[in-house]
Write a protein that holds these residues in place. Sequence first.
Motif, PDB file in Angstrom:
ATOM      1  N   GLU A  23       0.827  -1.197   0.000  1.00  0.00           N
ATOM      2  CA  GLU A  23       0.000   0.000   0.000  1.00  0.00           C
ATOM      3  C   GLU A  23       0.865   1.252   0.000  1.00  0.00           C
ATOM      4  O   GLU A  23       1.915   1.303   0.616  1.00  0.00           O
ATOM      5  CB  GLU A  23      -0.901  -0.015   1.225  1.00  0.00           C
ATOM      6  CG  GLU A  23      -1.936  -1.159   1.198  1.00  0.00           C
ATOM      7  CD  GLU A  23      -2.842  -1.112   2.410  1.00  0.00           C
ATOM      8  OE1 GLU A  23      -2.641  -0.202   3.254  1.00  0.00           O
ATOM      9  OE2 GLU A  23      -3.716  -1.972   2.516  1.00  0.00           O
ATOM     10  N   SER A  24       0.390   2.272  -0.647  1.00  0.00           N
ATOM     11  CA  SER A  24       1.165   3.497  -0.802  1.00  0.00           C
ATOM     12  C   SER A  24       1.036   4.388   0.421  1.00  0.00           C
ATOM     13  O   SER A  24      -0.057   4.574   0.951  1.00  0.00           O
ATOM     14  CB  SER A  24       0.701   4.261  -2.050  1.00  0.00           C
ATOM     15  OG  SER A  24       0.887   3.481  -3.196  1.00  0.00           O
ATOM     16  N   SER A  26       1.951   8.363   2.070  1.00  0.00           N
ATOM     17  CA  SER A  26       1.902   9.723   1.538  1.00  0.00           C
ATOM     18  C   SER A  26       3.228  10.089   0.873  1.00  0.00           C
ATOM     19  O   SER A  26       3.247  10.674  -0.208  1.00  0.00           O
ATOM     20  CB  SER A  26       1.591  10.698   2.671  1.00  0.00           C
ATOM     21  OG  SER A  26       1.606  12.030   2.201  1.00  0.00           O
ATOM     22  N   TYR A  28       5.505   7.987  -0.363  1.00  0.00           N
ATOM     23  CA  TYR A  28       5.645   7.161  -1.562  1.00  0.00           C
ATOM     24  C   TYR A  28       4.828   7.753  -2.717  1.00  0.00           C
ATOM     25  O   TYR A  28       5.289   7.806  -3.864  1.00  0.00           O
ATOM     26  CB  TYR A  28       5.192   5.737  -1.270  1.00  0.00           C
ATOM     27  CG  TYR A  28       5.223   4.827  -2.463  1.00  0.00           C
ATOM     28  CD1 TYR A  28       6.413   4.237  -2.889  1.00  0.00           C
ATOM     29  CD2 TYR A  28       4.065   4.557  -3.190  1.00  0.00           C
ATOM     30  CE1 TYR A  28       6.446   3.411  -3.995  1.00  0.00           C
ATOM     31  CE2 TYR A  28       4.091   3.728  -4.305  1.00  0.00           C
ATOM     32  CZ  TYR A  28       5.281   3.158  -4.687  1.00  0.00           C
ATOM     33  OH  TYR A  28       5.322   2.339  -5.784  1.00  0.00           O
ATOM     34  N   TYR A  29       3.622   8.213  -2.403  1.00  0.00           N
ATOM     35  CA  TYR A  29       2.753   8.809  -3.423  1.00  0.00           C
ATOM     36  C   TYR A  29       3.397  10.055  -4.019  1.00  0.00           C
ATOM     37  O   TYR A  29       3.407  10.232  -5.245  1.00  0.00           O
ATOM     38  CB  TYR A  29       1.394   9.147  -2.804  1.00  0.00           C
ATOM     39  CG  TYR A  29       0.408   9.704  -3.794  1.00  0.00           C
ATOM     40  CD1 TYR A  29      -0.436   8.863  -4.516  1.00  0.00           C
ATOM     41  CD2 TYR A  29       0.305  11.080  -4.022  1.00  0.00           C
ATOM     42  CE1 TYR A  29      -1.353   9.363  -5.430  1.00  0.00           C
ATOM     43  CE2 TYR A  29      -0.597  11.587  -4.931  1.00  0.00           C
ATOM     44  CZ  TYR A  29      -1.428  10.731  -5.629  1.00  0.00           C
ATOM     45  OH  TYR A  29      -2.314  11.241  -6.545  1.00  0.00           O
ATOM     46  N   ARG A  30       3.962  10.909  -3.160  1.00  0.00           N
ATOM     47  CA  ARG A  30       4.580  12.153  -3.650  1.00  0.00           C
ATOM     48  C   ARG A  30       5.809  11.862  -4.506  1.00  0.00           C
ATOM     49  O   ARG A  30       6.019  12.500  -5.548  1.00  0.00           O
ATOM     50  CB  ARG A  30       4.952  13.050  -2.474  1.00  0.00           C
ATOM     51  CG  ARG A  30       3.760  13.674  -1.755  1.00  0.00           C
ATOM     52  CD  ARG A  30       4.205  14.849  -0.891  1.00  0.00           C
ATOM     53  NE  ARG A  30       5.109  14.420   0.169  1.00  0.00           N
ATOM     54  CZ  ARG A  30       4.735  14.038   1.373  1.00  0.00           C
ATOM     55  NH1 ARG A  30       3.445  14.017   1.698  1.00  0.00           N
ATOM     56  NH2 ARG A  30       5.626  13.680   2.283  1.00  0.00           N
ATOM     57  N   THR A  32       6.497   9.085  -6.222  1.00  0.00           N
ATOM     58  CA  THR A  32       6.080   8.475  -7.485  1.00  0.00           C
ATOM     59  C   THR A  32       5.446   9.498  -8.421  1.00  0.00           C
ATOM     60  O   THR A  32       5.714   9.502  -9.627  1.00  0.00           O
ATOM     61  CB  THR A  32       5.083   7.324  -7.210  1.00  0.00           C
ATOM     62  OG1 THR A  32       5.653   6.400  -6.291  1.00  0.00           O
ATOM     63  CG2 THR A  32       4.745   6.593  -8.500  1.00  0.00           C
ATOM     64  N   LEU A  33       4.621  10.370  -7.871  1.00  0.00           N
ATOM     65  CA  LEU A  33       3.988  11.409  -8.689  1.00  0.00           C
ATOM     66  C   LEU A  33       5.030  12.367  -9.255  1.00  0.00           C
ATOM     67  O   LEU A  33       4.950  12.764 -10.430  1.00  0.00           O
ATOM     68  CB  LEU A  33       2.965  12.175  -7.858  1.00  0.00           C
ATOM     69  CG  LEU A  33       2.190  13.284  -8.593  1.00  0.00           C
ATOM     70  CD1 LEU A  33       1.401  12.696  -9.756  1.00  0.00           C
ATOM     71  CD2 LEU A  33       1.269  14.019  -7.628  1.00  0.00           C
ATOM     72  N   GLN A  93       4.524   4.553 -13.714  1.00  0.00           N
ATOM     73  CA  GLN A  93       4.371   5.270 -12.447  1.00  0.00           C
ATOM     74  C   GLN A  93       2.914   5.676 -12.218  1.00  0.00           C
ATOM     75  O   GLN A  93       2.391   5.542 -11.112  1.00  0.00           O
ATOM     76  CB  GLN A  93       5.251   6.523 -12.446  1.00  0.00           C
ATOM     77  CG  GLN A  93       6.733   6.287 -12.679  1.00  0.00           C
ATOM     78  CD  GLN A  93       7.426   5.738 -11.447  1.00  0.00           C
ATOM     79  OE1 GLN A  93       7.434   6.370 -10.405  1.00  0.00           O
ATOM     80  NE2 GLN A  93       7.998   4.562 -11.578  1.00  0.00           N
ATOM     81  N   LEU A  97       0.148   4.554  -9.249  1.00  0.00           N
ATOM     82  CA  LEU A  97      -0.595   5.480  -8.389  1.00  0.00           C
ATOM     83  C   LEU A  97      -2.101   5.235  -8.452  1.00  0.00           C
ATOM     84  O   LEU A  97      -2.804   5.348  -7.438  1.00  0.00           O
ATOM     85  CB  LEU A  97      -0.296   6.930  -8.800  1.00  0.00           C
ATOM     86  CG  LEU A  97       1.127   7.438  -8.542  1.00  0.00           C
ATOM     87  CD1 LEU A  97       1.292   8.835  -9.123  1.00  0.00           C
ATOM     88  CD2 LEU A  97       1.444   7.447  -7.057  1.00  0.00           C
ATOM     89  N   THR A  98      -2.586   4.922  -9.653  1.00  0.00           N
ATOM     90  CA  THR A  98      -4.025   4.771  -9.838  1.00  0.00           C
ATOM     91  C   THR A  98      -4.516   3.353  -9.584  1.00  0.00           C
ATOM     92  O   THR A  98      -5.732   3.119  -9.535  1.00  0.00           O
ATOM     93  CB  THR A  98      -4.422   5.181 -11.269  1.00  0.00           C
ATOM     94  OG1 THR A  98      -3.694   4.362 -12.211  1.00  0.00           O
ATOM     95  CG2 THR A  98      -4.092   6.645 -11.513  1.00  0.00           C
ATOM     96  N   ARG A 262       8.037  -0.475   0.673  1.00  0.00           N
ATOM     97  CA  ARG A 262       7.815   0.878   0.159  1.00  0.00           C
ATOM     98  C   ARG A 262       9.124   1.647  -0.055  1.00  0.00           C
ATOM     99  O   ARG A 262       9.296   2.296  -1.084  1.00  0.00           O
ATOM    100  CB  ARG A 262       6.872   1.638   1.090  1.00  0.00           C
ATOM    101  CG  ARG A 262       5.411   1.243   0.933  1.00  0.00           C
ATOM    102  CD  ARG A 262       4.501   2.236   1.610  1.00  0.00           C
ATOM    103  NE  ARG A 262       4.665   2.218   3.051  1.00  0.00           N
ATOM    104  CZ  ARG A 262       3.957   1.459   3.877  1.00  0.00           C
ATOM    105  NH1 ARG A 262       3.052   0.631   3.393  1.00  0.00           N
ATOM    106  NH2 ARG A 262       4.163   1.504   5.170  1.00  0.00           N
TER     107      ARG A 262
END
Length: 313
Positions: A23-24, A26, A28-30, A32-33, A93, A97-98, A262
């Motif tokens: 699971e991502s 916060s 990790y999300y930033r 990757t984005l 990537q 995320l999606t 992660r």
Amino acid sequence: MGYNSSRLPDSWCSFLIIFNASESSSLYYRVTLTNCVISSLLAPMIVAANTFILAAIWKNPSLRTPSYVLLAGLALTDFCTGLLTQPFFALYQWADLTGNIEMLCISGVITQSVGYFLSSLTVIVITIMAVERWLHMSRRSLLTVRRVVILYIVSTVLLIVLNACHMYNWYLTNKNFSALIVIFFFGAVLCFFITGFSYFKVFRIIRHHQSQIQTNRNAIDIEKYKKSVFTILYILALFLLSYVPFVCCFLVVYVMDIFGTRPSIAAFNVCGAILFVSSFANPLLYYWRIKKIRGSVRRILRKYCCKKAEKES
């Protein structure tokens, strides 16, 4: 996490999905984005910059020499990196995320397979460039434009076959790591050994001619060739600087056995983005170091601007 798609076999996708199954967070999300945005912006710049280099070499007959043809071959691999590898890396990537598993699988497989091919071809071209400089400075002109083109085509076909064999083995065994990866690794080591040996010979020639230049009128123009030699060295340095972080990251993750966590995924994503830096920096290096290419690019830009002005008027 299951995967059901008729587009690609499960054996090609299970490794990629397991690798991204956590699971991502916060952070990790930033990360990757950010990688996704940077890769998306950098890809068209890489394509445009290398297109100018290829056009400059094609339009200028004085650049139809073995060394410049090899440079064009390197620009072509960088062009394909910006056209294929980097967009699919950005798509990979975004799919991560999606949570689009089908897109994740397709883009991941394409990124990895094309990345292996283009990276290996870049190493081979850099090696041939070093050997060509050594042979040229030692006045053994064994590499002609025709032979250089044949070498490039043969290397391309050989790498396509090896990459296809790797994909087929991956499909049969459900294992991404195989004996062919070891072949790629030892092939890269051999190429770097040949490159190092060629530069050793080149610098011996330079030192010899510098000591004899006062008495030998037939000595080659050292300053003329030193710049081309150092240009290839800069290309090699850029390649190593862009790939060393990824290799170090892989070794650390492998030794610590933290695949799929992660932090390891985020580190791989960042190092993967760094890999593309050399494809953008190389054409800037050619423009900065090589006067003929700089002049040819400027003529192309002036011609384009004049045509645009005529259309507008």
